[in-house]
Design a protein around this motif. Structure first.
Motif, PDB file in Angstrom:
ATOM      1  N   SER A  96       8.240   1.004  -4.439  1.00  0.00           N
ATOM      2  CA  SER A  96       8.340   2.441  -4.702  1.00  0.00           C
ATOM      3  C   SER A  96       7.033   2.990  -5.274  1.00  0.00           C
ATOM      4  CB  SER A  96       9.502   2.751  -5.649  1.00  0.00           C
ATOM      5  OG  SER A  96       9.265   2.197  -6.932  1.00  0.00           O
ATOM      6  N   VAL A  97       6.344   2.200  -6.066  1.00  0.00           N
ATOM      7  CA  VAL A  97       5.056   2.635  -6.623  1.00  0.00           C
ATOM      8  C   VAL A  97       4.057   2.845  -5.484  1.00  0.00           C
ATOM      9  CG1 VAL A  97       3.112   1.981  -8.101  1.00  0.00           C
ATOM     10  CG2 VAL A  97       5.457   1.460  -8.822  1.00  0.00           C
ATOM     11  N   ILE A  98       4.006   1.900  -4.572  1.00  0.00           N
ATOM     12  CA  ILE A  98       3.049   1.979  -3.465  1.00  0.00           C
ATOM     13  C   ILE A  98       3.453   3.064  -2.465  1.00  0.00           C
ATOM     14  CG2 ILE A  98       2.115   0.704  -1.491  1.00  0.00           C
ATOM     15  CD1 ILE A  98       2.106  -1.772  -3.426  1.00  0.00           C
ATOM     16  N   ALA A  99       4.735   3.267  -2.283  1.00  0.00           N
ATOM     17  CA  ALA A  99       5.176   4.353  -1.401  1.00  0.00           C
ATOM     18  C   ALA A  99       4.690   5.696  -1.932  1.00  0.00           C
ATOM     19  CB  ALA A  99       6.691   4.347  -1.270  1.00  0.00           C
ATOM     20  N   ALA A 100       4.714   5.862  -3.236  1.00  0.00           N
ATOM     21  CA  ALA A 100       4.273   7.114  -3.857  1.00  0.00           C
ATOM     22  C   ALA A 100       2.754   7.191  -3.995  1.00  0.00           C
ATOM     23  CB  ALA A 100       4.922   7.275  -5.225  1.00  0.00           C
ATOM     24  N   HIS A 101       2.110   6.030  -4.138  1.00  0.00           N
ATOM     25  CA  HIS A 101       0.656   5.977  -4.371  1.00  0.00           C
ATOM     26  C   HIS A 101       0.025   4.895  -3.497  1.00  0.00           C
ATOM     27  CE1 HIS A 101       1.291   8.499  -7.908  1.00  0.00           C
ATOM     28  NE2 HIS A 101       2.287   7.694  -8.218  1.00  0.00           N
ATOM     29  N   PRO A 102      -0.018   5.103  -2.181  1.00  0.00           N
ATOM     30  CA  PRO A 102      -0.532   4.057  -1.279  1.00  0.00           C
ATOM     31  C   PRO A 102      -1.990   3.682  -1.533  1.00  0.00           C
ATOM     32  CG  PRO A 102      -0.162   6.107  -0.083  1.00  0.00           C
ATOM     33  CD  PRO A 102       0.392   6.294  -1.460  1.00  0.00           C
ATOM     34  N   GLU A 103      -2.721   4.554  -2.207  1.00  0.00           N
ATOM     35  CA  GLU A 103      -4.128   4.292  -2.494  1.00  0.00           C
ATOM     36  C   GLU A 103      -4.325   3.431  -3.737  1.00  0.00           C
ATOM     37  OE1 GLU A 103      -2.896   7.254  -5.350  1.00  0.00           O
ATOM     38  OE2 GLU A 103      -2.433   7.021  -3.240  1.00  0.00           O
ATOM     39  N   ASN A 104      -3.267   3.123  -4.463  1.00  0.00           N
ATOM     40  CA  ASN A 104      -3.367   2.389  -5.722  1.00  0.00           C
ATOM     41  C   ASN A 104      -3.646   0.907  -5.459  1.00  0.00           C
ATOM     42  OD1 ASN A 104      -2.714   0.886  -8.106  1.00  0.00           O
ATOM     43  ND2 ASN A 104      -1.746   2.722  -8.918  1.00  0.00           N
ATOM     44  N   THR A 105      -4.902   0.545  -5.597  1.00  0.00           N
ATOM     45  CA  THR A 105      -5.322  -0.823  -5.304  1.00  0.00           C
ATOM     46  C   THR A 105      -4.744  -1.823  -6.300  1.00  0.00           C
ATOM     47  OG1 THR A 105      -7.357   0.047  -4.343  1.00  0.00           O
ATOM     48  CG2 THR A 105      -7.340  -2.284  -4.868  1.00  0.00           C
ATOM     49  N   ALA A 106      -4.609  -1.444  -7.554  1.00  0.00           N
ATOM     50  CA  ALA A 106      -4.048  -2.358  -8.561  1.00  0.00           C
ATOM     51  C   ALA A 106      -2.610  -2.720  -8.214  1.00  0.00           C
ATOM     52  CB  ALA A 106      -4.120  -1.733  -9.948  1.00  0.00           C
ATOM     53  N   ALA A 107      -1.833  -1.746  -7.781  1.00  0.00           N
ATOM     54  CA  ALA A 107      -0.446  -2.012  -7.397  1.00  0.00           C
ATOM     55  C   ALA A 107      -0.395  -2.910  -6.163  1.00  0.00           C
ATOM     56  CB  ALA A 107       0.307  -0.710  -7.140  1.00  0.00           C
ATOM     57  N   ARG A 108      -1.302  -2.681  -5.219  1.00  0.00           N
ATOM     58  CA  ARG A 108      -1.336  -3.507  -4.009  1.00  0.00           C
ATOM     59  C   ARG A 108      -1.750  -4.943  -4.342  1.00  0.00           C
ATOM     60  NH1 ARG A 108      -0.215  -1.394   0.678  1.00  0.00           N
ATOM     61  NH2 ARG A 108      -0.208   0.855   0.926  1.00  0.00           N
ATOM     62  N   LEU A 109      -2.692  -5.088  -5.258  1.00  0.00           N
ATOM     63  CA  LEU A 109      -3.112  -6.428  -5.654  1.00  0.00           C
ATOM     64  C   LEU A 109      -1.972  -7.161  -6.361  1.00  0.00           C
ATOM     65  CD1 LEU A 109      -5.438  -8.432  -5.676  1.00  0.00           C
ATOM     66  CD2 LEU A 109      -6.232  -7.398  -7.796  1.00  0.00           C
ATOM     67  N   LEU A 110      -1.255  -6.457  -7.211  1.00  0.00           N
ATOM     68  CA  LEU A 110      -0.115  -7.070  -7.890  1.00  0.00           C
ATOM     69  C   LEU A 110       0.977  -7.447  -6.888  1.00  0.00           C
ATOM     70  CD1 LEU A 110       1.063  -7.937 -10.617  1.00  0.00           C
ATOM     71  CD2 LEU A 110       2.012  -5.626 -10.834  1.00  0.00           C
ATOM     72  N   ARG A 111       1.215  -6.565  -5.913  1.00  0.00           N
ATOM     73  CA  ARG A 111       2.229  -6.886  -4.894  1.00  0.00           C
ATOM     74  C   ARG A 111       1.779  -8.078  -4.048  1.00  0.00           C
ATOM     75  NH1 ARG A 111       4.959  -2.631  -0.699  1.00  0.00           N
ATOM     76  NH2 ARG A 111       2.871  -2.642   0.205  1.00  0.00           N
ATOM     77  N   ALA A 112       0.503  -8.166  -3.740  1.00  0.00           N
ATOM     78  CA  ALA A 112      -0.011  -9.316  -2.989  1.00  0.00           C
ATOM     79  C   ALA A 112       0.228 -10.606  -3.767  1.00  0.00           C
ATOM     80  CB  ALA A 112      -1.504  -9.135  -2.711  1.00  0.00           C
ATOM     81  N   ARG A 113      -0.031 -10.568  -5.074  1.00  0.00           N
ATOM     82  CA  ARG A 113       0.221 -11.747  -5.918  1.00  0.00           C
ATOM     83  C   ARG A 113       1.703 -12.105  -5.928  1.00  0.00           C
ATOM     84  NH1 ARG A 113      -1.386 -10.150 -11.403  1.00  0.00           N
ATOM     85  NH2 ARG A 113      -0.559 -12.201 -11.903  1.00  0.00           N
ATOM     86  N   ALA A 114       2.550 -11.088  -5.972  1.00  0.00           N
ATOM     87  CA  ALA A 114       3.996 -11.331  -5.968  1.00  0.00           C
ATOM     88  C   ALA A 114       4.437 -11.931  -4.640  1.00  0.00           C
ATOM     89  CB  ALA A 114       4.753 -10.033  -6.262  1.00  0.00           C
ATOM     90  N   PHE A 115       3.927 -11.400  -3.531  1.00  0.00           N
ATOM     91  CA  PHE A 115       4.245 -11.977  -2.219  1.00  0.00           C
ATOM     92  C   PHE A 115       3.821 -13.446  -2.170  1.00  0.00           C
ATOM     93  CE2 PHE A 115       4.049  -7.626   0.018  1.00  0.00           C
ATOM     94  CZ  PHE A 115       5.423  -7.566   0.201  1.00  0.00           C
ATOM     95  N   PHE A 116       2.611 -13.728  -2.675  1.00  0.00           N
ATOM     96  CA  PHE A 116       2.111 -15.099  -2.680  1.00  0.00           C
ATOM     97  C   PHE A 116       3.029 -15.999  -3.503  1.00  0.00           C
ATOM     98  CE2 PHE A 116      -0.421 -18.578  -4.412  1.00  0.00           C
ATOM     99  CZ  PHE A 116      -1.027 -19.079  -3.263  1.00  0.00           C
ATOM    100  N   ALA A 117       3.420 -15.532  -4.679  1.00  0.00           N
ATOM    101  CA  ALA A 117       4.293 -16.325  -5.549  1.00  0.00           C
ATOM    102  C   ALA A 117       5.664 -16.544  -4.929  1.00  0.00           C
ATOM    103  CB  ALA A 117       4.440 -15.644  -6.909  1.00  0.00           C
ATOM    104  N   ALA A 118       6.091 -15.625  -4.069  1.00  0.00           N
ATOM    105  CA  ALA A 118       7.383 -15.761  -3.382  1.00  0.00           C
ATOM    106  C   ALA A 118       7.233 -16.531  -2.059  1.00  0.00           C
ATOM    107  CB  ALA A 118       7.972 -14.379  -3.101  1.00  0.00           C
ATOM    108  N   ALA A 119       6.038 -17.074  -1.816  1.00  0.00           N
ATOM    109  CA  ALA A 119       5.733 -17.813  -0.587  1.00  0.00           C
ATOM    110  C   ALA A 119       5.905 -16.950   0.662  1.00  0.00           C
ATOM    111  CB  ALA A 119       6.554 -19.097  -0.488  1.00  0.00           C
TER     112      ALA A 119
END
Length: 123
Positions: free
Chosen positions: A35-58
């Motif tokens: 929801s954060v990225i849907a509202a703020h697609p330009e937010n690189t910090a949120a995208r980096l955190l989501r990338a880390r979460a995806f990685f941690a979830a394999a």
């Protein structure tokens, strides 16, 4: 409930996602960050955190795509190069991993980056 979303809510969701990831609940973190990225697609910090979460979830393919998007916006982000390299490594894409390990080490000569890149840290 979506109508109640505002910038403060997104900050709270981002911080909560950080805590969920630290508590080893990467899927919960991804859910909040969507929801954060849907509202703020330009937010690189949120995208980096989501990338880390995806990685941690394999979830390696979504992690790869997010890390690559971060690097399109911030090509000098050593951590993103390192994390993308780890993603490629887990996916069995050794040559692609090596390239990004080396980029990470060149951008930020941290011992862990240098070691992963295969550079000699003993002098």
């Amino acid at each position: 409930m979506v109508a109640d979303r505002n910038p403060e809510t997104h900050v709270i969701d981002f911080r909560a996602a950080e805590h969920l990831l630290a508590a080893r609940d990467p899927r919960g973190a991804v859910k909040l960050l969507d929801s954060v990225i849907a509202a703020h697609p330009e937010n690189t910090a949120a995208r980096l955190l989501r990338a880390r979460a995806f990685f941690a979830a394999a979830q390696l393919r979504p992690a790869q795509l997010e890390f690559e998007l971060v690097l399109e916006r911030e090509p000098d982000n050593a951590f993103a190069h390192f994390a993308l390299a780890r993603t490629f490594e887990r996916s069995g894409l050794t040559e692609r991993a090596t390239r990004h390990f080396r980029l990470a080490a060149a951008l930020d000569p941290k011992p862990e980056y240098l070691q992963a890149a295969g550079f000699d840290t003993e002098r």
